[in-house]
Write a protein that holds these residues in place. Structure first.
Motif, PDB file in Angstrom:
ATOM      1  N   ASN A   1       0.838  -1.148   0.127  1.00 12.55           N
ATOM      2  CA  ASN A   1       0.158  -0.013  -0.165  1.00 12.55           C
ATOM      3  C   ASN A   1       0.733   1.166  -0.083  1.00 12.55           C
ATOM      4  N   ASP A   2       2.162   1.418   0.171  1.00 12.52           N
ATOM      5  CA  ASP A   2       3.130   2.251  -0.024  1.00 12.52           C
ATOM      6  C   ASP A   2       2.952   2.831  -1.887  1.00 12.52           C
ATOM      7  N   ILE A   3       2.461   1.881  -2.390  1.00 13.89           N
ATOM      8  CA  ILE A   3       2.663   2.253  -3.879  1.00 13.89           C
ATOM      9  C   ILE A   3       1.041   2.849  -4.294  1.00 13.89           C
ATOM     10  N   GLU A   4       1.390   3.930  -5.161  1.00 15.80           N
ATOM     11  CA  GLU A   4       0.233   4.567  -5.687  1.00 15.80           C
ATOM     12  C   GLU A   4       0.218   4.934  -7.080  1.00 15.80           C
ATOM     13  N   ILE A   5      -1.110   4.763  -7.760  1.00 13.07           N
ATOM     14  CA  ILE A   5      -1.197   4.701  -9.416  1.00 13.07           C
ATOM     15  C   ILE A   5      -1.784   5.884  -9.674  1.00 13.07           C
ATOM     16  N   ILE A   6      -1.490   6.860 -10.500  1.00 11.45           N
ATOM     17  CA  ILE A   6      -2.205   8.030 -11.163  1.00 11.45           C
ATOM     18  C   ILE A   6      -2.135   7.694 -12.511  1.00 11.45           C
ATOM     19  N   LEU A   7      -3.250   7.926 -13.152  1.00 13.24           N
ATOM     20  CA  LEU A   7      -3.557   7.943 -14.572  1.00 13.24           C
ATOM     21  C   LEU A   7      -3.517   9.386 -15.058  1.00 13.24           C
ATOM     22  N   PHE A   8      -3.008   9.580 -15.876  1.00 16.47           N
ATOM     23  CA  PHE A   8      -2.608  11.183 -16.525  1.00 16.47           C
ATOM     24  C   PHE A   8      -3.431  10.984 -18.200  1.00 16.47           C
ATOM     25  N   ASN A   9      -4.565  11.260 -18.506  1.00 16.94           N
ATOM     26  CA  ASN A   9      -5.415  11.126 -19.608  1.00 16.94           C
ATOM     27  C   ASN A   9      -4.960  11.930 -20.666  1.00 16.94           C
ATOM     28  N   PRO A  10      -4.830  11.728 -22.105  1.00 16.73           N
ATOM     29  CA  PRO A  10      -4.569  12.762 -22.949  1.00 16.73           C
ATOM     30  C   PRO A  10      -5.502  14.052 -22.836  1.00 16.73           C
ATOM     31  N   ASP A  11      -6.603  14.172 -22.409  1.00 13.85           N
ATOM     32  CA  ASP A  11      -7.542  15.279 -22.578  1.00 13.85           C
ATOM     33  C   ASP A  11      -7.278  16.081 -21.250  1.00 13.85           C
ATOM     34  N   GLY A  12      -6.182  15.714 -20.379  1.00 13.24           N
ATOM     35  CA  GLY A  12      -5.690  16.393 -19.254  1.00 13.24           C
ATOM     36  C   GLY A  12      -6.183  16.174 -18.065  1.00 13.24           C
ATOM     37  N   SER A  13      -7.410  15.136 -17.929  1.00 10.64           N
ATOM     38  CA  SER A  13      -7.778  14.666 -16.425  1.00 10.64           C
ATOM     39  C   SER A  13      -6.852  13.790 -16.005  1.00 10.64           C
ATOM     40  N   VAL A  14      -6.914  13.819 -14.728  1.00 12.95           N
ATOM     41  CA  VAL A  14      -6.101  12.882 -13.807  1.00 12.95           C
ATOM     42  C   VAL A  14      -6.717  12.054 -12.972  1.00 12.95           C
ATOM     43  N   SER A  15      -6.597  10.648 -12.842  1.00  9.89           N
ATOM     44  CA  SER A  15      -7.364   9.734 -11.959  1.00  9.89           C
ATOM     45  C   SER A  15      -6.290   9.190 -10.973  1.00  9.89           C
ATOM     46  N   THR A  16      -6.616   9.160  -9.703  1.00  9.60           N
ATOM     47  CA  THR A  16      -5.820   8.511  -8.576  1.00  9.60           C
ATOM     48  C   THR A  16      -6.711   7.244  -8.386  1.00  9.60           C
ATOM     49  N   LEU A  17      -6.019   6.140  -8.672  1.00  5.90           N
ATOM     50  CA  LEU A  17      -6.683   4.791  -8.413  1.00  5.90           C
ATOM     51  C   LEU A  17      -6.670   4.428  -6.868  1.00  5.90           C
ATOM     52  N   THR A  18      -7.242   3.321  -6.610  1.00  4.42           N
ATOM     53  CA  THR A  18      -7.470   3.046  -5.170  1.00  4.42           C
ATOM     54  C   THR A  18      -6.966   1.558  -5.090  1.00  4.42           C
ATOM     55  N   TYR A  19      -5.936   1.389  -4.154  1.00  2.00           N
ATOM     56  CA  TYR A  19      -5.260   0.344  -3.934  1.00  2.00           C
ATOM     57  C   TYR A  19      -6.301  -0.592  -3.133  1.00  2.00           C
ATOM     58  N   GLY A  20      -6.097  -1.889  -3.908  1.00  2.00           N
ATOM     59  CA  GLY A  20      -7.004  -2.839  -3.190  1.00  2.00           C
ATOM     60  C   GLY A  20      -8.307  -3.011  -4.278  1.00  2.00           C
ATOM     61  N   VAL A  21      -8.810  -1.877  -4.675  1.00  2.00           N
ATOM     62  CA  VAL A  21     -10.039  -1.924  -5.626  1.00  2.00           C
ATOM     63  C   VAL A  21      -9.722  -1.776  -7.160  1.00  2.00           C
ATOM     64  N   ASP A  22      -8.806  -0.833  -7.481  1.00  2.00           N
ATOM     65  CA  ASP A  22      -8.376  -0.782  -9.038  1.00  2.00           C
ATOM     66  C   ASP A  22      -7.076  -1.134  -9.258  1.00  2.00           C
ATOM     67  N   TYR A  23      -6.320  -1.636  -8.348  1.00  2.00           N
ATOM     68  CA  TYR A  23      -5.129  -2.303  -8.725  1.00  2.00           C
ATOM     69  C   TYR A  23      -4.669  -3.140  -7.428  1.00  2.00           C
ATOM     70  N   THR A  24      -3.784  -3.985  -7.589  1.00  2.00           N
ATOM     71  CA  THR A  24      -3.091  -4.910  -6.693  1.00  2.00           C
ATOM     72  C   THR A  24      -1.637  -4.623  -6.707  1.00  2.00           C
ATOM     73  N   VAL A  25      -0.846  -4.968  -5.726  1.00  2.00           N
ATOM     74  CA  VAL A  25       0.543  -5.020  -5.689  1.00  2.00           C
ATOM     75  C   VAL A  25       1.086  -6.396  -5.275  1.00  2.00           C
ATOM     76  N   ALA A  26       2.204  -6.859  -6.380  1.00  2.00           N
ATOM     77  CA  ALA A  26       2.600  -8.348  -5.772  1.00  2.00           C
ATOM     78  C   ALA A  26       3.907  -8.529  -6.768  1.00  2.00           C
ATOM     79  N   SER A  27       4.904  -9.184  -6.137  1.00  4.66           N
ATOM     80  CA  SER A  27       6.017  -9.636  -7.002  1.00  4.66           C
ATOM     81  C   SER A  27       6.495  -8.140  -7.873  1.00  4.66           C
ATOM     82  N   SER A  28       6.682  -7.282  -7.305  1.00  2.00           N
ATOM     83  CA  SER A  28       7.384  -6.056  -7.740  1.00  2.00           C
ATOM     84  C   SER A  28       6.280  -5.538  -9.256  1.00  2.00           C
ATOM     85  N   ASN A  29       5.188  -5.868  -9.250  1.00  2.00           N
ATOM     86  CA  ASN A  29       4.149  -5.380 -10.204  1.00  2.00           C
ATOM     87  C   ASN A  29       2.989  -5.023  -9.684  1.00  2.00           C
ATOM     88  N   ALA A  30       2.562  -3.971 -10.290  1.00  2.00           N
ATOM     89  CA  ALA A  30       1.355  -3.417 -10.041  1.00  2.00           C
ATOM     90  C   ALA A  30       0.355  -3.823 -11.137  1.00  2.00           C
TER      91      ALA A  30
END
Length: 79
Positions: free
Chosen positions: A31-60
């Motif tokens: 849960n130290d890892i954060e994922i943020i998406l930067f869309n071509p239209d300029g919008s930004v989305s911060t993903l939620t750990y455990g809902v939008d992504y998981t982290v294991a074996s050095s991969n998101a």
């Protein structure tokens, strides 16, 4: 334990089908890892750990592949 590197983020450009993004720097907890998406239209989305992504074996792993040309920022945020 002290983390000995200053590299704490990487940005990938999504291809519309990729869901696994390598984490090339050390982190203490998933849960130290954060994922943020930067869309071509300029919008930004911060993903939620455990809902939008998981982290294991050095991969998101995102639950849904970002659209083509979306920038995916994988960052370490520790206290």
């Amino acid at each position: 334990m002290t983390i000995q590197t200053t590299a704490s983020e990487i940005i990938y450009v999504a291809n519309g089908s990729q869901t696994v993004f390598p984490i090339p720097f050390p982190y203490l907890e998933a849960n130290d890892i954060e994922i943020i998406l930067f869309n071509p239209d300029g919008s930004v989305s911060t993903l939620t750990y455990g809902v939008d992504y998981t982290v294991a074996s050095s991969n998101a792993t995102l639950t849904v592949a970002p659209l083509n040309n979306v920038q995916v920022q994988v960052a370490r945020h520790t206290d």
